[in-house]
Design a protein around this motif. Sequence first.
Motif, PDB file in Angstrom:
ATOM      1  N   SER A  18      37.261  32.883  23.475  1.00 55.88           N
ATOM      2  CA  SER A  18      37.655  32.565  22.103  1.00 55.88           C
ATOM      3  C   SER A  18      36.888  33.462  21.144  1.00 55.88           C
ATOM      4  N   ASP A  21      36.931  29.856  16.378  1.00 51.58           N
ATOM      5  CA  ASP A  21      36.457  28.474  16.395  1.00 51.58           C
ATOM      6  C   ASP A  21      37.064  27.583  17.481  1.00 51.58           C
ATOM      7  N   ASP A  58      37.257  25.871  20.897  1.00 49.47           N
ATOM      8  CA  ASP A  58      36.286  25.541  21.938  1.00 49.47           C
ATOM      9  C   ASP A  58      36.970  25.622  23.304  1.00 49.47           C
ATOM     10  N   LYS A  83      35.998  23.023  26.085  1.00 48.21           N
ATOM     11  CA  LYS A  83      36.731  21.758  26.028  1.00 48.21           C
ATOM     12  C   LYS A  83      38.056  21.861  26.782  1.00 48.21           C
ATOM     13  N   HIS A 112      30.923  27.619  28.025  1.00 50.89           N
ATOM     14  CA  HIS A 112      30.437  27.658  26.653  1.00 50.89           C
ATOM     15  C   HIS A 112      31.621  27.573  25.688  1.00 50.89           C
ATOM     16  N   LYS A 113      31.316  27.394  24.410  1.00 50.78           N
ATOM     17  CA  LYS A 113      32.376  27.243  23.424  1.00 50.78           C
ATOM     18  C   LYS A 113      33.318  28.444  23.422  1.00 50.78           C
ATOM     19  N   ARG A 114      32.771  29.647  23.521  1.00 52.76           N
ATOM     20  CA  ARG A 114      33.607  30.845  23.439  1.00 52.76           C
ATOM     21  C   ARG A 114      33.868  31.525  24.783  1.00 52.76           C
ATOM     22  N   GLU A 128      44.679  22.684  20.416  1.00 52.51           N
ATOM     23  CA  GLU A 128      43.379  22.900  19.766  1.00 52.51           C
ATOM     24  C   GLU A 128      43.520  23.741  18.506  1.00 52.51           C
TER      25      GLU A 128
END
Length: 333
Positions: free
Chosen positions: A284, A287, A289, A292, A302-304, A329
Amino acid sequence: MNLKINDDLASQLRLLNEWIIASRGVIVSSHVNPDGDNIGSQLALGEYLSSIGKKYLILDEDPLPRHYAFLPNSNQVNRYSDTAIVPKEYDLLIVVDSGDLERIGTVVKVIHPEMKVVNLDHHLSNTRFGQLNIVVEGASSIGEMLYYFFSVNGIGITANIASDLYLSIVSDTGFFRYDSTGTGTHLIAADLIERGIMPNYFHTHVNMMKTLGFIKVLGRSLTRLELYEENSIAFSSIFYGDFQEFPDVDTEGMIEHIGTLDTVSVFCLIKEKREKEYRASLRSKYDIDVAKIAGEFGGGGHKRAAGCQSGSLPLEEFKTKLIDSIKREMRLL
């Protein structure tokens, strides 16, 4: 150099060293499909264990990727299927950079009732599977965490350990490009450079030593590029036949090329290393995630930057479900 570290983490890192010293033998392992953070952190621990005369073994399911063979101690990485081992000779397992125990693959077979498990990680999705869980979600890499480990315990950083830590840090920060790169990360890197690390040497070996197979498979992945949601989602695939034709190809870093398109926000590379078994790497830019999203398929990260597997889903259904999750999302933003 005086880097701030909270008391709880310092206590955990001291306890880890106490467990190491008290053990009769240590196995160090990490996740399947090894990367630079995985390899560098295992080798750094191995260097320390060797320096104190501790019986140890670095043991992974997969072999060492060829582009990490430049490290002076890279021959210490052993493949589980090629190694004769008596598990009872080891009573401590240190797992680095793995969100759950299953991620170390067949190495889990070495665990026995007398063995303690240490979980040293920085993933948001970590399942706290160890008897000792040292999980620092804000850390850039395991290399950064181990720098604190050596500092807190007064352990000298040798030339080999410095090389291992630097590889770990630059690999998981994308050479200091990712969000997890903080002031402390740069200060640690500066200290390692003061100790003789040459950044261009690492850039050359990690980023500029690709095989012809890598270039050809990368070309195929780019021709298979699929775009969705007004070109904001990018997908590509590397199939079983590609890996059969180029069996030694290492796909690490390939996904970054997909994300260079200016309109893309989320991008995914699906790999079929074993027939009809699909792994998705998710990235990503902004923003969304992706950890998720990966979590919905039993993965994490990780988020990205995250990953997951298809399980029993066929390719098209797996891809459709991933795209639907990404779209959902995006709409929530």
